[in-house]
Design an enzyme around this catalytic site. Structure first.
Site, PDB file in Angstrom:
ATOM      1  N   ARG A  72      39.097  48.921  40.835  1.00  0.00           N
ATOM      2  CA  ARG A  72      38.466  50.127  41.399  1.00  0.00           C
ATOM      3  C   ARG A  72      38.386  51.170  40.294  1.00  0.00           C
ATOM      4  NH1 ARG A  72      42.179  52.213  45.868  1.00  0.00           N
ATOM      5  NH2 ARG A  72      41.573  50.241  46.816  1.00  0.00           N
ATOM      6  N   HIS A  99      44.874  49.565  41.328  1.00  0.00           N
ATOM      7  CA  HIS A  99      43.514  49.009  41.410  1.00  0.00           C
ATOM      8  C   HIS A  99      42.711  49.405  40.168  1.00  0.00           C
ATOM      9  CE1 HIS A  99      43.338  47.213  45.407  1.00  0.00           C
ATOM     10  NE2 HIS A  99      44.085  48.214  45.838  1.00  0.00           N
ATOM     11  N   ASP A 106      43.288  43.815  47.417  1.00  0.00           N
ATOM     12  CA  ASP A 106      43.431  43.978  48.864  1.00  0.00           C
ATOM     13  C   ASP A 106      42.794  42.759  49.519  1.00  0.00           C
ATOM     14  OD1 ASP A 106      44.492  46.569  48.500  1.00  0.00           O
ATOM     15  OD2 ASP A 106      42.486  47.443  48.491  1.00  0.00           O
ATOM     16  N   GLU A 163      51.338  48.871  53.122  1.00  0.00           N
ATOM     17  CA  GLU A 163      50.048  48.228  53.416  1.00  0.00           C
ATOM     18  C   GLU A 163      50.173  46.709  53.354  1.00  0.00           C
ATOM     19  OE1 GLU A 163      47.414  49.786  50.416  1.00  0.00           O
ATOM     20  OE2 GLU A 163      47.360  51.776  51.324  1.00  0.00           O
ATOM     21  N   HIS A 166      47.756  44.887  50.660  1.00  0.00           N
ATOM     22  CA  HIS A 166      47.750  45.246  49.235  1.00  0.00           C
ATOM     23  C   HIS A 166      48.801  44.454  48.450  1.00  0.00           C
ATOM     24  CE1 HIS A 166      47.457  48.088  45.735  1.00  0.00           C
ATOM     25  NE2 HIS A 166      48.699  47.647  45.569  1.00  0.00           N
TER      26      HIS A 166
HETATM   27 ZN   LIG Z   1      45.130  48.173  47.566  1.00  0.00          ZN
END
Ligand SMILES: [Zn+2]
Length: 189
Positions: A72, A99, A106, A163, A166
């Site tokens: 990301r 990320h 994810d 999470e 993740h």
């Molecule tokens: Zn993540």
């Protein structure tokens, strides 16, 4: 001294045997708007190697990996932070997301028919029910999450408590953030 490689490797269904649905390239993400203009799925070399291990382990159990996000760009992280500045769920861009280091992913599990296993919440569901081992979830959901945890840990990834979707390589925080300039990186809206 060796040159840092920052080598991001494209992940595709053909080359890696995974399902890919980059939700930040769609409006099906927490912001309700596409953040990536291009749906390029990339991981740093050691994470790509670990992903291949995870794919093989999952395959042995009749399962496959369904990816929601991988590399990301830092500016995309800033856009998410601007929308939800809550460090429980979104890494502060000042510290950087793993990320943006190319080592986080994810994902969920799908069965042989391509149906997603029931994980109790959707991806990016920023609630306490997203936490690993959250109390009150049905045993089948806990088992599915443990299955994903087992596959990813066996492949070399670590989980984070908040999470279920993740995973990241241990020690990621020490790696540099990789900025947009990388060829093939998702371009932003
Ligand atoms: Zn993540």
């Amino acid at each position: 001294m060796t040159e840092p490689t920052h080598r991001l490797i494209p992940i595709t269904p053909d080359t890696h045997g995974v399902d890919i649905d980059l939700v930040y390239a769609t409006d099906r993400n927490l912001t309700g708007k596409p953040i990536y203009r291009t749906a390029h799925c990339l991981l740093l070399e050691p994470a790509e190697t670990a992903l291949r291990r995870a794919v093989a382990i999952a395959r042995g159990a009749g399962l496959a990996l369904h990816l929601f996000d991988a590399y990301r760009p830092p500016r995309a992280q800033q856009m998410l932070w601007d929308f939800l500045p809550d460090p429980t769920y979104i890494a502060d861009p000042k510290l950087g997301s793993n990320h943006s280091r190319g080592t986080a992913i994810d994902l969920t599990l799908i069965d042989a028919n391509g149906a997603a296993l029931d994980m109790g919440t959707g991806f990016d569901d920023m609630t306490t029910a997203s936490a690993h081992f959250a109390a009150g979830l049905p045993p089948a959901v806990q088992r599915n999450r443990l299955l994903l945890l087992g596959i990813m840990q066996a492949a070399g990834f670590a989980h984070i408590p908040s999470e279920w979707w993740h995973y990241e390589l241990p020690g990621s925080r020490a790696l540099p953030l990789i900025d947009d300039g990388t060829a093939g990186a998702p371009t932003l809206m």
